[in-house]
Design an enzyme around this catalytic site. Structure first.
Site, PDB file in Angstrom:
ATOM      1  N   GLU A  87       0.839  -1.218   0.000  1.00 46.78           N
ATOM      2  CA  GLU A  87       0.000   0.000   0.000  1.00 46.78           C
ATOM      3  C   GLU A  87       0.866   1.258   0.000  1.00 46.78           C
ATOM      4  O   GLU A  87       0.721   2.149   0.845  1.00 46.78           O
ATOM      5  CB  GLU A  87      -0.911  -0.016   1.228  1.00 46.78           C
ATOM      6  CG  GLU A  87      -1.843  -1.206   1.208  1.00 46.78           C
ATOM      7  CD  GLU A  87      -2.936  -1.098   2.248  1.00 46.78           C
ATOM      8  OE1 GLU A  87      -2.686  -0.596   3.342  1.00 46.78           O
ATOM      9  OE2 GLU A  87      -4.069  -1.537   1.948  1.00 46.78           O
TER      10      GLU A  87
ATOM     11  N   GLU B 260      -5.771  -8.240  -0.891  1.00 52.51           N
ATOM     12  CA  GLU B 260      -6.420  -7.989   0.396  1.00 52.51           C
ATOM     13  C   GLU B 260      -7.884  -7.637   0.178  1.00 52.51           C
ATOM     14  O   GLU B 260      -8.185  -6.710  -0.568  1.00 52.51           O
ATOM     15  CB  GLU B 260      -5.770  -6.826   1.164  1.00 52.51           C
ATOM     16  CG  GLU B 260      -4.393  -7.128   1.680  1.00 52.51           C
ATOM     17  CD  GLU B 260      -3.827  -6.006   2.515  1.00 52.51           C
ATOM     18  OE1 GLU B 260      -4.620  -5.248   3.120  1.00 52.51           O
ATOM     19  OE2 GLU B 260      -2.598  -5.858   2.540  1.00 52.51           O
TER      20      GLU B 260
HETATM   21  C1  BGP Z   1      -4.324  -2.767   5.047  1.00 52.02           C
HETATM   22  C2  BGP Z   1      -3.015  -3.427   5.425  1.00 52.02           C
HETATM   23  C3  BGP Z   1      -3.111  -4.688   6.158  1.00 52.02           C
HETATM   24  C4  BGP Z   1      -4.371  -4.862   6.975  1.00 52.02           C
HETATM   25  C5  BGP Z   1      -5.614  -4.257   6.360  1.00 52.02           C
HETATM   26  C6  BGP Z   1      -6.809  -4.251   7.289  1.00 52.02           C
HETATM   27  O1  BGP Z   1      -4.077  -1.420   5.122  1.00 52.02           O
HETATM   28  O2  BGP Z   1      -2.256  -3.689   4.253  1.00 52.02           O
HETATM   29  O3  BGP Z   1      -1.934  -4.758   6.933  1.00 52.02           O
HETATM   30  O4  BGP Z   1      -4.172  -4.490   8.251  1.00 52.02           O
HETATM   31  O5  BGP Z   1      -5.399  -2.981   5.903  1.00 52.02           O
HETATM   32  O6  BGP Z   1      -6.732  -3.119   8.115  1.00 52.02           O
HETATM   33  P1  BGP Z   1      -6.910  -3.271   9.687  1.00 52.02           P
HETATM   34  O7  BGP Z   1      -5.936  -4.323  10.123  1.00 52.02           O
HETATM   35  O8  BGP Z   1      -6.616  -1.922  10.230  1.00 52.02           O
HETATM   36  O9  BGP Z   1      -8.345  -3.703   9.912  1.00 52.02           O
END
Ligand code: BGP
Length: 469
Positions: free
Chosen positions: A177, A368
């Site tokens: 990201e 993701e």
């Molecule tokens: C993205 C990241 C992940 C993951 C996901 C979910 O930004 O790449 O690392 O964490 O978000 O977010 P969160 O864990 O804050 O729910």
């Protein structure tokens, strides 16, 4: 004419994604150095401790102990028929300070064993080189990606792991990201601002250094792993104009471009023309060295990997706010939301995949997508997360529609197939997994793993290559 598929292709990759810092724990074991994630006790949107406070609880220091339990966990992923598994190499396991000449063998050995286990269980490793895990020493001594020296340190790290794992790992991502440099530069690139700094100047200069590092890493990759694929990775949950008012529409396009610019540089190989006006209006002057633009032009990504969780809307004049799930604006009255305010929009995924394929004409990989929810264990000891089955079913259907729209999609790695530490809030309570982990926000629990109702459903989906959806 490019193909339009009515079914998932035979070589479609199905699996799950985690990140080292959110799952492994063992935050100083076997020679590992501190990385920036170690100092976020409440998640990457909150305060960062450069010195670990012994009186504070840092959930990711132990996380879910994947470092010691990965064999048990990968056996469960195999039960779900995964044929790909995404995680990251934590840079500070390989180079504890980040600027050493020689790597830490114990760190290299751990990932050797981890990748062997994945391959033994039928999973291709999909590996992120930097997932919010910049070695802390590089922040302290060099100011992290502000400093061009990071390029050399990153390339030394890349060359070391490309050479070590070239026969085991064929799918790689550089920066997780990377467009979160504009929303959360601390987590995304170890950028912590000093008093009075022009934040945009720092963010765009650091991002430029990362673009150069990305292209030089691709150059090395082409030589060391010629049969591999290396992608860029962006957070691309989408944002709609809140109304059809032209000002809402136009400013939303500008907001979306703040993210797409990163893809434009890493895929098209040059800064898009609209960047000049952004930089002028924000008083930014990026210092480029001779040859930078040629390197960026010559070495571009093989595919675009994206995270997609939700959509939000933007109203003219509102601030450009974002978090780990993407841009966050005025709620959309037509769709539902999670307890964390993330709005659920499967059609938005089909829209986004078409938007990105129209722009880049490059294979896409959904690395993701997941639902963070409060999961309860019922009186029979079961976790009936039918809401998660619905979420995944609807988003996989959207991918199938996008394939029929003619979009090239390589695979789907569901985010958090096992409960892990949230990046944004450092919670365990925000559970994503098909597998429940007995651990709460305060670190209480046995770490025992337990299948949820979605576990068998997802295993069956993959067994049918998504075509039973
Ligand atoms: C993205 C990241 C992940 C993951 C996901 C979910 O930004 O790449 O690392 O964490 O978000 O977010 P969160 O864990 O804050 O729910």
């Amino acid at each position: 004419m490019k193909q339009s598929l009515k079914e998932f292709p035979k070589d479609f990759m199905w699996g799950g994604a985690i990140a080292a810092n959110q799952a492994e724990g063992a935050y100083l074991e076997d020679g590992k150095g501190l990385d920036i994630s170690s100092g976020f006790a409440n998640g990457i949107k909150h305060e960062h401790d450069k010195v670990i406070d012994e009186n504070k609880f840092y959930p990711n220091h132990e996380a879910i102990d994947f470092y010691h339990r990965y064999k048990e966990d990968l056996a469960l992923m195999e039960e779900m028929n995964f044929n790909v598994f995404r995680t990251s190499i934590n840079w500070s396991r390989i180079f504890p300070n980040g600027d050493e000449a020689e790597p830490n063998e114990a760190g290299l050995k751990f990932y050797d064993d981890l990748f062997d286990e994945m391959i033994k269980r039928g999973m291709k490793p999909l590996i992120t080189l930097s997932h919010y895990e910049t070695p802390l020493h590089l922040v302290e001594k060099y100011g992290s990606w502000r400093n061009r020296k990071l390029i050399t340190f990153f390339l030394n790290y890349c060359e070391t792991v490309f050479e070590r794992y070239k026969d085991k790992v064929k799918y790689w991502l550089t920066f997780n990201e990377i467009n979160n440099m504009r929303r959360m530069p601390g987590g995304a690139g170890g950028i912590f601002f000093e008093e009075g700094e022009n934040k945009q100047q720092v963010v765009y200069q650091a991002s430029h250094n990362m673009f150069v590092a990305n292209s030089l890493a691709i150059k090395k990759f082409r030589t060391i792993i010629p049969d591999g694929k290396i992608g860029c990775m962006l957070s691309l949950s989408n944002v709609y104009p809140h109304t059809c008012k032209p000002e809402d529409v136009f400013e939303t396009m500008e907001l979306r471009r703040r993210s797409l610019m990163f893809g434009d540089v890493m895929i098209r190989g040059e800064y898009p023309s609209y960047t000049a006006r952004i930089w002028e209006e924000e008083g930014v002057e990026v210092n480029m060295q001779p040859g930078d633009e040629e390197i960026i032009k010559c070495y571009t990504s093989d595919f675009l990997a994206l995270s997609y969780y939700r959509t939000s809307t933007h109203e003219y004049g509102q601030p450009f706010y974002g978090d780990t799930g993407g841009d966050q604006g005025t709620p959309n009255p037509y769709i539902g939301t999670t307890p964390w305010g993330w709005q659920i929009d499967p059609l938005g995924l089909r829209y986004t995949l078409n938007e990105l394929y129209d722009r880049y004409q490059l294979p896409l990989f959904v690395v993701e997508n997941g639902l963070g929810q409060i999961d309860e264990i019922d009186e029979n000891g079961e976790i009936n997360d039918f809401y998660r089955i619905e979420y995944v079913r609807d988003h996989v259907k959207a991918i199938k529609e996008a394939l029929q729209d003619g979009v090239e999609i390589m695979g789907y790695t569901y985010w958090g197939p096992i409960d892990i530490i949230s990046a944004g809030t450092a919670e365990m309570k925000k559970r994503y997994g098909f597998i429940y982990v007995d651990r709460d926000n305060e670190g209480n629990g046995t770490m025992e793993r337990r299948k949820k109702a979605s576990f068998d459903w997802y295993a069956n989906l993959i067994k049918n290559n998504g075509n039973n959806i």
